[in-house]
Motif scaffolding. Structure first.
Motif, PDB file in Angstrom:
ATOM      1  N   THR A 196      59.047  17.876  39.875  1.00 31.17           N
ATOM      2  CA  THR A 196      60.482  17.837  39.604  1.00 31.17           C
ATOM      3  C   THR A 196      60.897  16.475  39.059  1.00 31.17           C
ATOM      4  O   THR A 196      60.372  15.479  39.520  1.00 31.17           O
ATOM      5  CB  THR A 196      61.309  18.177  40.876  1.00 31.17           C
ATOM      6  OG1 THR A 196      62.685  18.206  40.532  1.00 31.17           O
ATOM      7  CG2 THR A 196      61.099  17.150  41.989  1.00 31.17           C
ATOM      8  N   ARG A 256      63.194  32.242  42.804  1.00 26.05           N
ATOM      9  CA  ARG A 256      64.098  31.104  43.040  1.00 26.05           C
ATOM     10  C   ARG A 256      63.337  29.823  42.717  1.00 26.05           C
ATOM     11  O   ARG A 256      62.866  29.118  43.599  1.00 26.05           O
ATOM     12  CB  ARG A 256      64.573  31.126  44.497  1.00 26.05           C
ATOM     13  CG  ARG A 256      65.801  30.293  44.780  1.00 26.05           C
ATOM     14  CD  ARG A 256      65.538  29.292  45.898  1.00 26.05           C
ATOM     15  NE  ARG A 256      64.633  28.250  45.448  1.00 26.05           N
ATOM     16  CZ  ARG A 256      63.918  27.456  46.233  1.00 26.05           C
ATOM     17  NH1 ARG A 256      63.954  27.583  47.517  1.00 26.05           N
ATOM     18  NH2 ARG A 256      63.137  26.514  45.732  1.00 26.05           N
ATOM     19  N   LEU A 301      62.951  26.244  42.036  1.00 29.50           N
ATOM     20  CA  LEU A 301      63.789  25.092  42.363  1.00 29.50           C
ATOM     21  C   LEU A 301      65.229  25.596  42.544  1.00 29.50           C
ATOM     22  O   LEU A 301      65.435  26.648  43.121  1.00 29.50           O
ATOM     23  CB  LEU A 301      63.686  24.019  41.268  1.00 29.50           C
ATOM     24  CG  LEU A 301      62.252  23.580  40.891  1.00 29.50           C
ATOM     25  CD1 LEU A 301      62.280  22.560  39.760  1.00 29.50           C
ATOM     26  CD2 LEU A 301      61.507  23.001  42.076  1.00 29.50           C
ATOM     27  N   LYS A 349      52.390  22.168  41.937  1.00 28.48           N
ATOM     28  CA  LYS A 349      52.186  21.895  43.367  1.00 28.48           C
ATOM     29  C   LYS A 349      50.698  21.651  43.646  1.00 28.48           C
ATOM     30  O   LYS A 349      50.332  20.778  44.408  1.00 28.48           O
ATOM     31  CB  LYS A 349      52.678  23.068  44.219  1.00 28.48           C
ATOM     32  CG  LYS A 349      54.185  23.267  44.206  1.00 28.48           C
ATOM     33  CD  LYS A 349      54.876  22.466  45.292  1.00 28.48           C
ATOM     34  CE  LYS A 349      56.401  22.586  45.162  1.00 28.48           C
ATOM     35  NZ  LYS A 349      57.145  21.727  46.085  1.00 28.48           N
ATOM     36  N   GLU A 370      55.878  29.668  47.746  1.00 30.55           N
ATOM     37  CA  GLU A 370      56.706  28.685  47.049  1.00 30.55           C
ATOM     38  C   GLU A 370      57.780  29.355  46.214  1.00 30.55           C
ATOM     39  O   GLU A 370      57.481  30.260  45.422  1.00 30.55           O
ATOM     40  CB  GLU A 370      55.797  27.835  46.140  1.00 30.55           C
ATOM     41  CG  GLU A 370      56.441  26.592  45.601  1.00 30.55           C
ATOM     42  CD  GLU A 370      56.677  25.530  46.668  1.00 30.55           C
ATOM     43  OE1 GLU A 370      55.730  25.173  47.408  1.00 30.55           O
ATOM     44  OE2 GLU A 370      57.829  25.042  46.755  1.00 30.55           O
ATOM     45  N   ASP A 371      58.991  28.939  46.386  1.00 30.29           N
ATOM     46  CA  ASP A 371      60.120  29.346  45.539  1.00 30.29           C
ATOM     47  C   ASP A 371      60.327  30.862  45.462  1.00 30.29           C
ATOM     48  O   ASP A 371      60.610  31.419  44.400  1.00 30.29           O
ATOM     49  CB  ASP A 371      59.988  28.701  44.150  1.00 30.29           C
ATOM     50  CG  ASP A 371      60.184  27.177  44.232  1.00 30.29           C
ATOM     51  OD1 ASP A 371      60.281  26.666  45.362  1.00 30.29           O
ATOM     52  OD2 ASP A 371      60.244  26.521  43.183  1.00 30.29           O
ATOM     53  N   ASP A 387      56.565  26.352  51.926  1.00 30.10           N
ATOM     54  CA  ASP A 387      56.890  24.967  51.593  1.00 30.10           C
ATOM     55  C   ASP A 387      58.393  24.715  51.604  1.00 30.10           C
ATOM     56  O   ASP A 387      58.847  23.645  52.014  1.00 30.10           O
ATOM     57  CB  ASP A 387      56.318  24.699  50.189  1.00 30.10           C
ATOM     58  CG  ASP A 387      56.387  23.252  49.804  1.00 30.10           C
ATOM     59  OD1 ASP A 387      56.226  22.398  50.693  1.00 30.10           O
ATOM     60  OD2 ASP A 387      56.574  22.966  48.606  1.00 30.10           O
ATOM     61  N   ASP A 388      59.166  25.691  51.158  1.00 30.05           N
ATOM     62  CA  ASP A 388      60.614  25.484  51.042  1.00 30.05           C
ATOM     63  C   ASP A 388      61.298  25.531  52.402  1.00 30.05           C
ATOM     64  O   ASP A 388      62.308  24.866  52.613  1.00 30.05           O
ATOM     65  CB  ASP A 388      61.216  26.539  50.106  1.00 30.05           C
ATOM     66  CG  ASP A 388      60.544  26.474  48.752  1.00 30.05           C
ATOM     67  OD1 ASP A 388      60.667  25.436  48.091  1.00 30.05           O
ATOM     68  OD2 ASP A 388      59.843  27.440  48.375  1.00 30.05           O
ATOM     69  N   ASN A 392      66.953  20.613  43.792  1.00 28.57           N
ATOM     70  CA  ASN A 392      66.155  20.257  42.613  1.00 28.57           C
ATOM     71  C   ASN A 392      66.404  21.233  41.483  1.00 28.57           C
ATOM     72  O   ASN A 392      66.773  22.370  41.744  1.00 28.57           O
ATOM     73  CB  ASN A 392      64.664  20.292  42.985  1.00 28.57           C
ATOM     74  CG  ASN A 392      64.330  19.290  44.052  1.00 28.57           C
ATOM     75  OD1 ASN A 392      64.705  18.132  43.951  1.00 28.57           O
ATOM     76  ND2 ASN A 392      63.628  19.733  45.087  1.00 28.57           N
ATOM     77  N   ASN A 415      61.342  14.729  49.386  1.00 28.74           N
ATOM     78  CA  ASN A 415      60.738  15.904  48.738  1.00 28.74           C
ATOM     79  C   ASN A 415      59.510  16.336  49.529  1.00 28.74           C
ATOM     80  O   ASN A 415      58.741  15.491  50.004  1.00 28.74           O
ATOM     81  CB  ASN A 415      60.354  15.551  47.300  1.00 28.74           C
ATOM     82  CG  ASN A 415      59.957  16.783  46.517  1.00 28.74           C
ATOM     83  OD1 ASN A 415      58.952  17.427  46.809  1.00 28.74           O
ATOM     84  ND2 ASN A 415      60.750  17.131  45.526  1.00 28.74           N
ATOM     85  N   ASN A 416      59.329  17.654  49.640  1.00 30.03           N
ATOM     86  CA  ASN A 416      58.198  18.163  50.420  1.00 30.03           C
ATOM     87  C   ASN A 416      56.827  17.705  49.885  1.00 30.03           C
ATOM     88  O   ASN A 416      55.814  17.880  50.554  1.00 30.03           O
ATOM     89  CB  ASN A 416      58.267  19.685  50.587  1.00 30.03           C
ATOM     90  CG  ASN A 416      58.545  20.403  49.277  1.00 30.03           C
ATOM     91  OD1 ASN A 416      58.065  19.985  48.221  1.00 30.03           O
ATOM     92  ND2 ASN A 416      59.309  21.483  49.352  1.00 30.03           N
TER      93      ASN A 416
HETATM   94  O1  LIG Z   1      59.516  21.478  44.097  1.00 32.45           O
HETATM   95  C1  LIG Z   1      60.219  20.598  44.621  1.00 32.45           C
HETATM   96  O2  LIG Z   1      60.508  19.536  44.074  1.00 32.45           O
HETATM   97  C2  LIG Z   1      60.723  20.819  46.020  1.00 32.45           C
HETATM   98  C3  LIG Z   1      60.799  22.249  46.301  1.00 32.45           C
HETATM   99  O3  LIG Z   1      59.920  22.841  46.879  1.00 32.45           O
HETATM  100  C4  LIG Z   1      61.929  22.997  45.764  1.00 32.45           C
HETATM  101  O4  LIG Z   1      62.924  22.402  45.320  1.00 32.45           O
HETATM  102  O5  LIG Z   1      61.835  24.222  45.747  1.00 32.45           O
END
Ligand SMILES: O=C([O-])CC(=O)C(=O)O
Ligand SMILES: [Mg+2]
Length: 616
Positions: free
Chosen positions: A165, A217, A219, A235, A307-308, A330-331, A472, A516-517
């Motif tokens: 990001t 989804r 970011l 990632k 993720e997302d 992660d989120d 983000n 940030n993760n």
């Molecule tokens: O990706 C990133 O910077 C942090 C994250 O997991 C998100 O915003 O979904």
């Protein structure tokens, strides 16, 4: 050099794992000494066949069973130069050029890796458009993998905003247009019933981490469908650069169930299925087939990082698979762990214990409720109060206003624990005035929502308000660093999900942190892998937070920072990994036995290093 090639391979001609693995494992059996980069493998138990596994049952197959015709060969000449795993470009030595049929295929100059790095960094800095830097880096990853990771590791603060990001967000939006070679594995509705076969098409067999998205989804940018692939790819490059997990054991996956993004559906360059998103049973069945195929193919210890995903699926998937698979969202969990670390560290600057603070969130989705729950768990751990009690100091605002008990009937299940007794409040600024939080956290994915009045109110209520704008990429940040510092007249302690440059306010320089993760997941994953953990538990997230907070130095605090700089991230990841692994052993969830004595040293010994190897 020994190399393995899959014929008709459209993906990188990734190579040699099987034979190299076999040799490494034999070595590991002969000597228990860990070699850099081989530690994780070396600790795997030897198999009866001498270490070379019959992964897909090819040896055992009978005549009526189908097998994949894998072939092995030594890579040389043009094939070697086109193999990103083994290509070294101008860094091939004279001896290697002779031995590997490279004479004439390269110009006469021999560069070392440092000179190549200098040249590439120089070139990258010429691009003024961030997306061009991203494309140049992706080209490098596909051309010379070790050099890519060397650049990323040595220039982490400069390159993180490019491969991650905010630039990766733009890359996903334009993924169809900038598409060159495919990266990662695409599993769409067309592959229903055949997911196991699709997994077997991937040239690597020894997978330790999968990052998977369904693109709904991405970011704070919303539904980008199949073009979300940039996220798992990005990632996982951090898993390697920041956490030292070998690139060959990382697998990016995008599950394509369609997209409800009209703009993409009408975009002639869109790379995904051109249909509305599948939901309900159709969606659940595909995901279920995927989860079972992964476990069947890679075993119990493969880490699946979600993720997302959109909120509804993210919570359901985590709940459904956390007792049968090694899964991590992660989120929800990574973001929670990194924010809790920042809060623990910030106590050095603002005083008091966590329990003395009042928290207000804007956004009650994955990040918001995930963070809220982890804070409540940590306070409960510290004070011994039940978590139902400790949740009461934590308030959330969603698109309909403050979450209060009168809304209970219409709230989604993950919001219900946060519905406290209070009269309804519609606007964030009024919620700030009513709740009087010491900490304000933005996690809604919607930008520019921390207005001047909101920040000023925080500053009028607190000498040092803690303001975290987590959404983000930068366009979705709740406020900018400059706004946080100027509107609070320099009082705020500020961190954001996407990076901001330092800000000068009234002659003083303020350095914002990046909550940030990315601080957490690479080390967290390494800890799981190196201990052979089979499940993720909340205690491991708390351990990761505490480990990260412990890495903030006095020098960092003196600058007002609540996170250590990313330049030290590999050391930080080793400490996080060690604490996570220790927790896995303590909980009886680790399968790599016996437990190594010094887990930090062991973590470091497991980490991939990007320096070139010599070829015989
Ligand atoms: O990706 C990133 O910077 C942090 C994250 O997991 C998100 O915003 O979904
Ligand atoms: Mg994410």
């Amino acid at each position: 050099m020994i190399s393995l090639h899959r014929h008709n391979n459209l993906l990188h001609p990734t190579t040699a794992r099987r034979v190299v693995l076999g040799v490494r494992k034999l070595l590991a059996v002969m000597s228990s000494t860990l070699v850099n980069g081989g530690g994780v493998e070396a600790s795997a138990p030897a198999t009866a066949d001498g270490g070379v596994r019959d992964f897909y049952g090819e040896e055992r197959a009978t005549e009526d069973q189908l097998i994949t015709p894998w072939a092995f060969s030594v890579s040389s000449g043009c094939t070697l130069l086109r193999d990103p795993r083994y290509n070294k470009g101008l860094a091939f030595t004279e001896k290697e050029r002779d031995a590997h049929y490279l004479r004439g295929l390269l110009p006469p100059a021999v560069f070392n890796q440092e000179l190549q790095e200098k040249r590439l960094m120089h070139n990258l800095r010429q691009y003024e458009v961030p997306l061009h830097r991203y494309m140049a880096l992706m080209d490098l990853q596909e051309r010379n993998e070790r050099l890519f990771y060397k650049l990323l590791i040595d220039n982490v603060e400069e390159l993180l905003p490019v491969v991650y990001t905010p630039t990766v967000g733009e890359a996903c939006q334009k993924y169809g247009s900038i598409f060159r070679r495919p990266q990662g594995l695409y599993i769409s509705l067309k592959e229903k019933g055949k997911i196991l076969e699709v997994l077997k098409n991937w040239p690597e067999k020894n997978i330790q981490v999968i990052v998977v998205t369904d693109g709904e989804r991405i970011l704070g940018l919303g539904d980008l469908g199949c073009q979300g692939m940039g996220i798992p790819v990005g990632k996982l490059s951090l898993y390697t650069a920041l956490g030292g997990v070998r690139p060959s054991s990382c697998l990016p996956i995008t599950i394509d169930v369609g997209t409800s993004n009209e703009k993409l559906l009408n975009d002639e360059f869109y790379i995904g299925l051109r249909q509305k998103r599948a939901t309900g049973k159709e969606y659940a069945e595909l995901l279920d087939e995927f989860m079972h195929a992964v476990k069947q193919n890679y075993g119990e210890k493969v880490l699946i990082q979600f993720e997302d995903f959109a909120n509804h699926n993210a919570f359901d998937l985590l709940a459904k698979y956390s007792s049968s698979h090694l899964v991590f969202n992660d989120d929800i969990q990574g973001t929670a762990s990194v924010v809790l670390a920042g809060l623990l560290a910030s106590l050095k600057l603002v005083g008091g214990t966590l329990a003395d603070h009042t928290f207000l969130f804007l956004g009650a989705g994955e990040a918001g409720t995930g963070i809220a729950e982890l804070i409540a768990l940590e306070i409960s751990k510290q004070t011994k109060a039940p978590v139902e009690e400790t949740r009461k100091k934590i308030w959330l605002v969603d698109s309909k206003g403050l979450i209060v008990s009168s809304r209970l009937g219409s709230l989604q299940h993950f919001k219900k624990p946060w519905a406290h007794e209070h009269e309804p409040v519609k606007e964030l600024v009024d919620a700030v005035k009513a709740i009087k939080p010491t900490v304000l956290i933005g996690s809604s994915g919607a930008g520019k929502t921390f207005t001047k009045e909101v920040v000023e109110t925080m500053a009028s209520l607190n000498k040092k308000p803690l303001i975290l704008a987590l959404s983000n990429p930068t366009s979705q940040s709740e406020c900018t660093a400059e706004e946080a510092y100027t509107w609070s007249k320099g009082q705020a302690i500020f961190a954001s999900g996407s990076p901001f440059d330092p800000v000068e306010y009234e002659g003083k320089v303020f350095v914002p942190g990046q909550a940030n993760n990315a601080y957490i997941f690479p080390g967290f994953g390494l800890g799981l892998i190196m201990s052979g953990a089979i499940r993720v538990r909340d205690e491991m997230l708390l351990a990761a937070s505490e480990a990260l907070a412990a890495q903030v130095s006095q020098e960092n605090y003196d600058k007002g920072l609540i996170y250590p700089p990313f330049t030290d991230i590999r050391k930080i990841s080793a400490h996080i990994a060690a604490k996570v692994a220790a927790k896995a052993y303590e909980l009886g969830l680790a399968s790599h036995l016996p437990q190594p004595k010094d887990l930090v040293k062991y973590a470091e010994s497991c980490m991939y290093s990007p320096g070139y190897r010599n070829y015989r």
